[in-house]
Design a protein around this motif. Sequence first.
Motif, PDB file in Angstrom:
ATOM      1  N   VAL A 139      -6.270  -3.900   5.384  1.00 32.06           N
ATOM      2  CA  VAL A 139      -5.080  -3.211   4.720  1.00 32.06           C
ATOM      3  C   VAL A 139      -5.447  -3.668   3.190  1.00 32.06           C
ATOM      4  N   GLN A 184       0.891  -1.288   0.035  1.00 29.81           N
ATOM      5  CA  GLN A 184      -0.053   0.209   0.023  1.00 29.81           C
ATOM      6  C   GLN A 184       0.890   1.137  -0.014  1.00 29.81           C
ATOM      7  N   THR A 218      -8.137  -1.421   1.729  1.00 30.48           N
ATOM      8  CA  THR A 218      -7.679   0.115   1.403  1.00 30.48           C
ATOM      9  C   THR A 218      -6.814  -0.097   0.258  1.00 30.48           C
ATOM     10  N   LEU A 242      -9.065  -0.231  -2.546  1.00 32.96           N
ATOM     11  CA  LEU A 242      -9.548   1.176  -2.757  1.00 32.96           C
ATOM     12  C   LEU A 242      -8.723   2.343  -3.359  1.00 32.96           C
ATOM     13  N   PHE A 243      -7.521   2.517  -2.749  1.00 33.35           N
ATOM     14  CA  PHE A 243      -6.339   3.242  -3.333  1.00 33.35           C
ATOM     15  C   PHE A 243      -5.928   2.727  -4.668  1.00 33.35           C
ATOM     16  N   ASN A 253      -0.297   2.913   8.917  1.00 27.59           N
ATOM     17  CA  ASN A 253       0.300   1.629   8.588  1.00 27.59           C
ATOM     18  C   ASN A 253       1.550   1.358   9.379  1.00 27.59           C
TER      19      ASN A 253
END
Lengths: 373, 518
Positions: free
Chosen positions: B486, B16, B489, B492-493, B85
Motif C-alpha cells: 500500500v 491512499q 501504491t 505511485l499514485f 483496499n
Amino acid sequence: MISLSFLQHYWWIIVSILASLLVFLMFVQGGQSMIYSLPQNDTQKTMIVNTLGRKWEFTFTTLVTFGGAFFASFPLFYATSFGGAYWVWIAILFSFTIQAIAYEFRSKPDNVLGQKTFDLFLFLNGSLGPFLIGVAVATFFTGAMFTLNQMNQVHWATHWYGLEALLNVRNLALGFAVLFLSRINGLLYIINTLDNEAIIRRSGKALISNSVPFLIFFLFFVISLLISKGFSSDPLTGTITIEKFKYLHNLIQMPMVLILFLAGVVGVLFGIGITAFRRSFSGIWFSGVGTVLAVLSLFLIAGFNGTSFYPSLFDLKSSLTIRNASSSLFTLKTMMYVSFIIPIVIAYIWYAWKSINNNKITEAEMNSEELKY
Amino acid sequence: MIDNIDLSLVDWSRAQFALTAVYHWLFVPLTLGLSFILAIMETIYVKTGKEEWRRITRFWMTLFGINFAIGIATGIILEFEFGTNWSNYSWFVGDIFGAPLAVEGILAFFLESTFVAVMFFGWNKVNKKFHLVSTWLVAIGASLSALWILVANAWMQHPVGMIFNPETARNEMVNFWAVLFNQIAVDKFLHTISSGFLLASMFVLGISAWYLIRKREEQMAKKSILIAGVFGLLSSLMVAYTGDESARTVSKVQPVKFASMEALYEGKNNAGLIAFGVLKNTDIKIGNQNVKKFALKIQIPGLLSVLTGGDRDSYVQGLSDHISGNEKLEIVPTGEKMLRGKYAMTVLESYKKARVINDTALIASIKKVFKDNEFQNGYFKYFGYASIDKPEDVIPNVTVSFYSFHLMVVLGFLFILIFSVALYLLFKGTISDNKWFLWIALLSIPLPYIAGELGWLLTEIGRQPWIIQDMMTVSKAVSQISTGSVITTFILFAVLFTTLLISEVSIMVKQIKTGPKH
C-alpha cells in the motif's frame, strides 16, 4: 416467481456481456500498442491516435461498469479478487489512468511531460491493459491463491498479491491472446475508419503478422482448457471438487454455448479473412461480433453448469461460484429492473457512434483547425 | 490472522483513499458545473444563431476537455479501491453499496461518455440541435454520476434499508427506495452538485476577469461573466440552503459528528451558534483525549438550538452525552454499547461455529435470537461497537471537524457576495473599471476548491472511526495486504496525480493565455 438461481444466472450473463464488450472495445488499446510501428510519419500517427481516441471513453466506461456490475451482483468476487490480487488490479488501473489523460494532453502545448511521454502512456496502456486483463480472466479457469474465513474475509496466500498469476503459462497464453486479438481489432477498426491508403496498406500487412501469434496463443489456451481439470460445484451442497475435462464437459452439456463459441471464432477469422484477402473495410464488424460471442461463451463455461468461476488453489472450499458469491435476491431483482434500460443505452451509443463515424478521418481534417488529440 | 489489524496498514490505506478522493474532487466539480454552463451558452447560440456564442462555448469547452479526462481517471481508481483496499467492507455491504455503483455505470457513465465525443468532435459532423442535445446530456450524465456515488456515500453515513443476514455475515438490501431517498443522500446530492455549479461559475468569472484586466476578449469576458454571475449566484444560494439542510440532518442522524463540528462537549438547551472561534487544548480529559475549549469565540446565543430543533429550548447533544450516555434522551453510554456489541459478535460467532459442526438445533435457536426484536434493537444495533477499544475512540478529530466546517461556511457566504457584486458591476456597466474586483474574482478561483475539499474532509473525518456509521470501523474494513504494497501504491499514485495536476494546470494556463480562436 423469480428465483435467486435465475437471477444469479441472469447477472452472470450480464457481467459476461459487459466483459465481452470490454474485450471488443479494447481495439482502442490494441491500436495504441502499435503507435510506434504502424504509422510512418507524424500525420499518420495523429490520424491513428484520433480515430482510436474518439472511442477511448467507451472502453473506459465499459471497464468501470463491468467493475460496478460485478461489485453489485457478485460482491464476494469483488472483495476477494480485488482485495487479494492487489498488484494485478492496481497495474490494470494504473495503465488505464495514464491512458485517459494521454489522449487529452498529448497534443496540447505546455503539457509539461511532452508528447513523447503521453504517447508512451498510450503504448503502455495499449500493451499492458489487454494483456493483464487477459491474465486476470485466465485465473477464472486456473485458480488463485486465497482463502476465506467464516466471515468471508479474504486472506491471500502469497506475498505477490496476484502477480504469481504471471508464472502460469496458461494465464500468459490468454493474456497474449487477448493482446493480439485487441491488436487485430484495432487494425480492423483503423482500416474501417481512416481514409489513408498508406495506413490501410500497412494495417493489412500487420493484420497477418498479428493473426499468427493470436491463433497460436488462443489455440494453446483453448486446447489446454479443454483437456484440463476444472472446478466443479455440487448443486446441492456447494462442495467444490476437481473434475477432469470439466470445461469440455461444460461445452458439451451446454450446446448453445458451444455454438456461441464456434460462431465467435468463425466471426473473428472471417473478419480477418475478408480484410486480408478481399480488402474489405467491414472486417471489424464480423471480428467484433465474433470477439463478443467467443468471450461470452468463455465466461459462460467459467460460471455456469455448476462450475466455480474463481477457484481457490489454496483452499478449495473457499472457491467462488455464482451461488455463493452473489448478492441477495432483493438486490439482484432490483438490479435486474435497472438492467432493462441497457437496450436503450446500446441504442443511443449506436446512434451517436454512427453520427461521429459517418465520415472517415482524413489527413485534411487533421491539418485543419478542428479539435484533435 | 484476520483479527490482527496492522494499524499502519489501516492508516496507509486511508491515506491512499484520501489522496485519490482529494485529487478526484479537484477535477470533478468543474466538470459538473462547467458542463451546465456550456449547455446554457450553446443554447443561447442555437437560439440566437450568433457566431460569438459559438466561439465562447467552444473556448470554455476546450478548458472543459482538459479537465474532464483526469476526473474520470481518478474516478475509476476510487471505484476499484473499494475492492483493493477495503475488501472486508466490500463484502460486508456490497449487497447495498454495489448497486448504486452499477446503476451509475449503466445510467450515467454511458450517457456522459457517449455524448461527450459528439460534444467535442461533432460540431461539423452533426446538426446544431443534436449537438446541443448532446451537450445537455453530458451535463445531465455528469450530475447523474454524482447522484449515484453520493447515494452510496450517504448510505455509509446513515445506513438504511437493509438487514443483517447471519448466514452470509453481511448486510442485505431490503428497500431500494429507502437507500435512494435517504435524507442524507438527498441533502448531499443537492449540496454537492450545487457546490460544483458554484465552483465552475467562479472559474469562469475569475478567468473572464483576467481577460478584462488584460483588456483582451472583452465581449467574450462580459458575456461569460453574465452567465457565470447568474448561475453562480443561484448556485451559491442553493449551496447555503442545502448546507443548512445538511447540517440539520447531520444533527439528527450523526449527532457525534455534529457535536464535533461545533466543538460541543456538553449538550445544552439554548445552544449558541459559533460564528467565529479559536480552539485550544485543555487539561480536562475524556479518556485519553484532551477536551478542546474556545480561546476566543463569537457566538450567536440560542441560534444552534433554533436551527437544529426549531426553538431556543431545543437540546443540542454534546460529545459527553454519547460517551457517558444520557438517560433522559435514552442515549446509551458508549461503554455499554461496546459490551452489547461484543455480545452480538459472540452470538454471531456461535452461529458460525454451529454451522461448521452442523448442529441443527443450535443453528435454529440462534436464528431465532437474530429474529428477536430485543436482540436486534438492544444488542445487534451496536454490533460495530465490538471493534471499539475505548469509549473516547468514537470521538472524531474535533479540531479538523470544527475548522473545516466553519471555514467552509464562511467561504459559502463570501461566494454569495462575490457573485452579487459581479452582477451589480456588470449591469452598472463598470465592471471593467473596477480592477480591485477583477483581481478579487481572479484570486478567488481556488476558494471553492478549498471549500469543497473542506466539505469532504468534514464528511469523512467527522465520521471516524466508522466506515459505516455505528456498524463497521475503518480498521475492520481494510484489505489484508502488506503495508509495503500500500505504501508503494500510495507513492505511485501521489507522484502520478501530482504530475497530472501540474500538467493540467500548465495546459489550462496556456490555453487561457492563447484565448479563443477567431
